[in-house]
Design a protein around this motif. Sequence first.
Motif, PDB file in Angstrom:
ATOM      1  N   PRO A   1       0.739  -1.063  -0.086  1.00  0.00           N
ATOM      2  CA  PRO A   1       0.142   0.081  -0.039  1.00  0.00           C
ATOM      3  C   PRO A   1       0.942   1.125   0.034  1.00  0.00           C
ATOM      4  O   PRO A   1       0.330   2.299  -0.592  1.00  0.00           O
ATOM      5  CB  PRO A   1      -0.914  -0.086   1.247  1.00  0.00           C
ATOM      6  N   TYR A   2       2.058   1.098   0.507  1.00  0.00           N
ATOM      7  CA  TYR A   2       2.804   2.374   0.437  1.00  0.00           C
ATOM      8  C   TYR A   2       4.452   2.002   0.658  1.00  0.00           C
ATOM      9  O   TYR A   2       4.610   0.965   1.402  1.00  0.00           O
ATOM     10  CB  TYR A   2       2.643   3.412   1.558  1.00  0.00           C
ATOM     11  N   PRO A   3       5.449   2.682   0.160  1.00  0.00           N
ATOM     12  CA  PRO A   3       6.953   2.184   0.261  1.00  0.00           C
ATOM     13  C   PRO A   3       7.397   2.582   1.523  1.00  0.00           C
ATOM     14  O   PRO A   3       8.274   1.973   1.930  1.00  0.00           O
ATOM     15  CB  PRO A   3       7.472   2.528  -0.923  1.00  0.00           C
ATOM     16  N   THR A   4       7.076   3.643   2.204  1.00  0.00           N
ATOM     17  CA  THR A   4       7.829   3.927   3.515  1.00  0.00           C
ATOM     18  C   THR A   4       6.649   5.044   4.341  1.00  0.00           C
ATOM     19  O   THR A   4       5.623   5.032   3.809  1.00  0.00           O
ATOM     20  CB  THR A   4       8.895   4.967   2.949  1.00  0.00           C
ATOM     21  N   ALA A   5       7.291   4.704   5.421  1.00  0.00           N
ATOM     22  CA  ALA A   5       6.349   5.570   6.598  1.00  0.00           C
ATOM     23  C   ALA A   5       7.336   6.197   7.623  1.00  0.00           C
ATOM     24  O   ALA A   5       7.952   5.249   8.118  1.00  0.00           O
ATOM     25  CB  ALA A   5       5.201   4.868   7.334  1.00  0.00           C
ATOM     26  N   ARG A   6       7.169   7.461   7.943  1.00  0.00           N
ATOM     27  CA  ARG A   6       8.221   8.090   8.909  1.00  0.00           C
ATOM     28  C   ARG A   6       8.250   7.172  10.316  1.00  0.00           C
ATOM     29  O   ARG A   6       7.340   7.377  10.661  1.00  0.00           O
ATOM     30  CB  ARG A   6       7.857   9.473   8.860  1.00  0.00           C
ATOM     31  N   ALA A   7       9.500   6.787  10.523  1.00  0.00           N
ATOM     32  CA  ALA A   7       9.571   6.044  11.767  1.00  0.00           C
ATOM     33  C   ALA A   7       9.835   7.030  13.012  1.00  0.00           C
ATOM     34  O   ALA A   7      10.670   7.907  12.599  1.00  0.00           O
ATOM     35  CB  ALA A   7      10.380   4.951  11.578  1.00  0.00           C
ATOM     36  N   VAL A   8       9.636   6.853  14.160  1.00  0.00           N
ATOM     37  CA  VAL A   8       9.850   7.564  15.335  1.00  0.00           C
ATOM     38  C   VAL A   8      10.517   6.996  16.366  1.00  0.00           C
ATOM     39  O   VAL A   8      10.041   5.540  16.581  1.00  0.00           O
ATOM     40  CB  VAL A   8       8.851   8.381  15.756  1.00  0.00           C
ATOM     41  N   GLY A   9      11.576   7.111  16.780  1.00  0.00           N
ATOM     42  CA  GLY A   9      12.534   6.547  17.845  1.00  0.00           C
ATOM     43  C   GLY A   9      13.776   6.961  18.041  1.00  0.00           C
ATOM     44  O   GLY A   9      14.167   8.266  17.912  1.00  0.00           O
ATOM     45  N   CYS A  10      14.626   6.172  18.268  1.00  0.00           N
ATOM     46  CA  CYS A  10      16.055   6.646  18.824  1.00  0.00           C
ATOM     47  C   CYS A  10      17.002   6.355  17.536  1.00  0.00           C
ATOM     48  O   CYS A  10      17.061   5.524  16.875  1.00  0.00           O
ATOM     49  CB  CYS A  10      16.652   5.792  20.018  1.00  0.00           C
TER      50      CYS A  10
END
Length: 238
Positions: free
Chosen positions: A223-232
């Motif tokens: 459905p999508y190639p990337t999604a912004r990740a949040v973390g360290c």
Amino acid sequence: MPGLDGVSPHRSWFPCGQKVAWTLLTKGSRRKPWAILVLLPAFFISGCGSGNSPGGTSSAPPATESAKTSSPAVTVFDLAGQPFDPFAPADAKVIVFIFVNTDCPISNRYAPEIRRVSERFARSGVRFWLVYADPDTSLDAIRKHLQDYQLPPEALRDPQHGLVRLSHAHVTPEAAVFLPGRQLVYHGRVDNRYADLGKERPEATQHDLENVLEAVVQGKPVPYPTARAVGCYISDSK
């Protein structure tokens, strides 16, 4: 392709190049014209952007583009300290890498979700690997971390960050989904539980990794190639 929050996940470097060019033309007025003409193309080609930031999106190329390029050799190590090629097993239809860290609070809070998703797709030909990219993390610390958080036992060390670069990973936790032939079809967050640093939803409303794996297992386009990740942040990958 627009991102999940209506923001394009790929940032153009051209405005940055314009700024550099203007600086050369205004502050470098004493340069000879031919010198400026030689320097300008290098700045436009190299760009100034870099990776994910707490308020931005990944500048990595789309997964479909990265799949077209030849993948360099990647040296990672198993928990016996031996070099290991996670792409070698021919029985895996899908390979998932989830980058984690022993002392990242956000990464550790995802342990139950990582366990749930890996158990759900284990019988569908999906191979999961946890990846520890911090070169200072010892094997004993990794084993203890796996036990303390009841994480899947399949884990690798990536001290040279070859797998980090191949997966376009920037933070922990972050997932990367590969098809045979090292074809990267998704990289990004596990779900949208964290909208940003310090902004956590009571529970996730979108399970990105799970959605991607459902599509792949069913033979459908992701459905999508990337999604912004949040973390360290992974050291040296900002």
